[in-house]
Design a protein around this motif. Sequence first.
Motif, PDB file in Angstrom:
ATOM      1  N   VAL A  14       0.806  -1.261   0.222  1.00 16.94           N
ATOM      2  CA  VAL A  14      -0.120   0.033   0.061  1.00 16.94           C
ATOM      3  C   VAL A  14       0.913   1.338   0.015  1.00 16.94           C
ATOM      4  N   ILE A  15       0.364   2.397  -0.510  1.00 18.00           N
ATOM      5  CA  ILE A  15       0.862   3.686  -0.509  1.00 18.00           C
ATOM      6  C   ILE A  15      -0.037   4.616   0.099  1.00 18.00           C
ATOM      7  N   PRO A  16       0.025   5.256   1.145  1.00 19.99           N
ATOM      8  CA  PRO A  16      -0.736   6.240   1.846  1.00 19.99           C
ATOM      9  C   PRO A  16      -1.103   7.214   0.896  1.00 19.99           C
ATOM     10  N   TYR A  17      -2.373   7.710   0.684  1.00 18.41           N
ATOM     11  CA  TYR A  17      -2.715   8.810  -0.024  1.00 18.41           C
ATOM     12  C   TYR A  17      -2.490  10.170   0.353  1.00 18.41           C
ATOM     13  N   TYR A  18      -2.436   9.959   1.906  1.00 21.86           N
ATOM     14  CA  TYR A  18      -2.466  11.298   2.605  1.00 21.86           C
ATOM     15  C   TYR A  18      -0.820  11.769   2.523  1.00 21.86           C
ATOM     16  N   ARG A  19      -0.024  11.065   2.102  1.00 17.43           N
ATOM     17  CA  ARG A  19       1.545  11.575   2.095  1.00 17.43           C
ATOM     18  C   ARG A  19       1.693  12.447   1.183  1.00 17.43           C
ATOM     19  N   PHE A  21       2.991  13.338  -2.254  1.00 19.38           N
ATOM     20  CA  PHE A  21       3.679  12.629  -3.334  1.00 19.38           C
ATOM     21  C   PHE A  21       4.735  13.211  -4.141  1.00 19.38           C
ATOM     22  N   PRO A  25       7.687   8.171  -2.946  1.00 24.19           N
ATOM     23  CA  PRO A  25       6.672   7.702  -2.338  1.00 24.19           C
ATOM     24  C   PRO A  25       7.190   6.433  -1.332  1.00 24.19           C
ATOM     25  N   TYR A  65      -2.826  15.248   9.362  1.00 18.34           N
ATOM     26  CA  TYR A  65      -3.168  15.002   8.159  1.00 18.34           C
ATOM     27  C   TYR A  65      -4.300  15.600   7.873  1.00 18.34           C
TER      28      TYR A  65
END
Length: 73
Positions: A14-19, A21, A25, A65
């Motif tokens: 998974v890649i956290p969407y809230y980080r 970009f 990543p 976040y």
Amino acid sequence: MFVFDKEKYKNAVVIPYYRNFDMQPQFYSVHSIDYTQTPFSSFPASSSKNASVYETFYQYFALKYNILITDLN
């Protein structure tokens, strides 16, 4: 609204969407899910401090976040 489906996360990457970009990543591999934790569980202390800035996971996502967790179980 996001609804967690544990079957979609078994052995997933998974890649956290809230980080952020625009930076490199970060990828995370999900090996297990701790069902004993809730949004109001204590947030772990960082390795460099004895206590965390955040009291709970709920507070961490809200303050860091601007994400409000709606499923509180």
